[in-house]
Design a protein around this motif. Structure first.
Motif, short mmCIF file in Angstrom:
data_model
loop_
_atom_site.label_atom_id
_atom_site.label_comp_id
_atom_site.label_asym_id
_atom_site.label_seq_id
_atom_site.Cartn_x
_atom_site.Cartn_y
_atom_site.Cartn_z
N GLU A 1 -13.43 13.69 -7.84
CA GLU A 1 -14.47 14.13 -6.70
C GLU A 1 -13.34 15.55 -5.12
OE1 GLU A 1 -16.54 10.78 -5.04
OE2 GLU A 1 -16.28 9.77 -6.75
N LEU A 2 -12.36 15.27 -5.67
CA LEU A 2 -12.11 16.26 -4.44
C LEU A 2 -11.42 17.36 -5.52
CD1 LEU A 2 -9.02 13.91 -2.73
CD2 LEU A 2 -11.63 14.88 -1.92
N ASP A 3 -11.50 17.58 -6.65
CA ASP A 3 -11.18 18.21 -7.21
C ASP A 3 -12.67 19.50 -6.63
OD1 ASP A 3 -8.84 18.54 -7.60
OD2 ASP A 3 -9.55 17.90 -9.88
N THR A 4 -13.56 18.45 -7.02
CA THR A 4 -14.97 18.99 -7.27
C THR A 4 -15.81 20.02 -6.21
OG1 THR A 4 -15.58 18.16 -9.37
CG2 THR A 4 -17.35 18.65 -8.14
N LEU A 5 -15.31 19.49 -5.36
CA LEU A 5 -15.52 19.26 -3.16
C LEU A 5 -14.65 20.68 -3.16
CD1 LEU A 5 -16.71 19.34 -0.64
CD2 LEU A 5 -14.55 17.50 -0.31
N ALA A 6 -13.51 20.37 -3.56
CA ALA A 6 -12.53 21.76 -2.92
C ALA A 6 -13.11 23.29 -3.71
CB ALA A 6 -11.03 22.06 -3.71
N TRP B 1 -9.11 24.41 -4.45
CA TRP B 1 -8.82 23.33 -5.32
C TRP B 1 -7.29 22.54 -4.52
CZ3 TRP B 1 -6.26 27.92 -4.58
CH2 TRP B 1 -4.85 28.64 -3.80
N ARG B 2 -7.34 21.39 -5.54
CA ARG B 2 -6.64 19.95 -5.30
C ARG B 2 -4.88 20.56 -5.24
NH1 ARG B 2 -4.75 15.05 -7.60
NH2 ARG B 2 -6.26 15.72 -8.89
N GLU B 3 -4.10 20.36 -5.01
CA GLU B 3 -3.04 20.44 -5.40
C GLU B 3 -2.28 18.85 -5.55
OE1 GLU B 3 0.50 22.78 -5.09
OE2 GLU B 3 -1.68 24.36 -5.53
N GLU B 4 -1.33 19.28 -7.53
CA GLU B 4 -1.42 18.10 -7.83
C GLU B 4 -0.10 17.42 -6.73
OE1 GLU B 4 -2.01 16.03 -9.76
OE2 GLU B 4 -4.04 17.10 -10.38
N PRO B 5 0.37 16.14 -6.59
CA PRO B 5 1.25 15.40 -5.59
C PRO B 5 2.66 15.17 -6.62
CG PRO B 5 -0.09 13.74 -5.89
CD PRO B 5 -0.55 15.04 -7.03
N ALA C 1 -11.93 25.61 5.28
CA ALA C 1 -10.80 24.49 5.77
C ALA C 1 -11.34 23.40 6.43
CB ALA C 1 -9.33 25.23 5.53
N ARG C 2 -12.44 23.94 7.40
CA ARG C 2 -12.48 23.75 8.39
C ARG C 2 -14.45 23.01 7.97
NH1 ARG C 2 -12.82 27.11 13.65
NH2 ARG C 2 -11.26 26.73 14.66
N GLU C 3 -14.98 23.17 7.30
CA GLU C 3 -16.06 22.58 6.36
C GLU C 3 -15.91 21.65 5.15
OE1 GLU C 3 -18.68 25.84 4.59
OE2 GLU C 3 -18.48 27.45 6.41
N VAL C 4 -14.50 22.14 4.35
CA VAL C 4 -13.97 20.84 3.53
C VAL C 4 -13.88 19.71 4.44
CG1 VAL C 4 -12.61 20.16 2.40
CG2 VAL C 4 -13.45 22.10 2.19
N MET D 1 0.81 -1.07 -0.22
CA MET D 1 0.09 -0.23 0.02
C MET D 1 1.12 1.49 -0.13
SD MET D 1 -3.21 -0.31 2.58
CE MET D 1 -2.75 -1.12 3.21
N SER D 2 0.59 2.46 -0.70
CA SER D 2 1.22 3.21 -0.77
C SER D 2 0.74 4.57 0.07
CB SER D 2 1.23 3.82 -1.89
OG SER D 2 0.26 4.41 -2.24
N ASP D 3 1.04 5.32 0.04
CA ASP D 3 1.52 6.58 1.23
C ASP D 3 0.65 7.40 0.96
OD1 ASP D 3 0.33 7.33 3.51
OD2 ASP D 3 2.24 8.01 4.40
N VAL D 4 -0.35 7.64 -0.52
CA VAL D 4 -0.89 8.92 -0.72
C VAL D 4 -1.61 9.97 0.23
CG1 VAL D 4 -2.48 9.09 -3.12
CG2 VAL D 4 -1.78 6.93 -3.08
N ARG D 5 -1.45 11.04 -0.40
CA ARG D 5 -1.83 12.37 0.45
C ARG D 5 -2.60 13.14 -0.26
NH1 ARG D 5 0.14 12.40 5.91
NH2 ARG D 5 1.64 11.30 6.25
N HIS D 6 -3.57 13.71 0.06
CA HIS D 6 -4.21 14.84 -0.76
C HIS D 6 -3.89 16.19 -0.25
CE1 HIS D 6 -6.17 11.42 -3.59
NE2 HIS D 6 -6.25 10.98 -2.22
N VAL D 7 -3.57 17.14 -0.70
CA VAL D 7 -3.69 18.37 -0.15
C VAL D 7 -4.78 19.56 -0.87
CG1 VAL D 7 -2.29 20.14 -0.03
CG2 VAL D 7 -1.11 18.33 0.27
N LEU D 8 -5.22 19.57 -0.88
CA LEU D 8 -7.08 20.64 -0.66
C LEU D 8 -6.58 21.95 -0.23
CD1 LEU D 8 -9.75 18.50 0.26
CD2 LEU D 8 -8.24 18.40 -1.99
#
Length: 81
Positions: free
Chosen positions: A66-71, A77-81, A16-19, A1-8
């Motif tokens: 979906e994370l892009d849409t949410l942010a 926006w979602r930062e690309e890794p 940020a709290r609502e997201v 398993m890789s340790d994927v991180r998403h940054v919004l």
């Protein structure tokens, strides 16, 4: 398993709290995302800070689109890794 991180990237603390709350409700994220204040380069004014929602996705089950849409709903926006 890789340790994927998403940054919004969000415009303010409230967004940020609502997201972070929406991540739990919509995606069933069990681990609470980390909220981090990110001052813009060269800016000392607290009003010019962005907020980051850092989310670990160890099982790689979250859809980046979906994370892009949410942010985007909070002018972020979602930062690309």
């Amino acid at each position: 398993m890789s340790d994927v991180r998403h940054v919004l990237v969000l415009p303010d603390r409230d967004a940020a709290r609502e997201v972070a709350q929406a991540l739990a409700e919509r995606f069933g994220v069990a681990e609470e995302p980390q909220l981090v204040r990110d001052a813009l380069a060269g800016e000392d004014d607290a009003e010019d800070a962005q907020w980051l929602v850092v989310l670990r996705d160890a099982e790689n089950r979250l859809d980046p689109k979906e994370l892009d849409t949410l942010a985007a709903q909070w002018d972020g926006w979602r930062e690309e890794p």
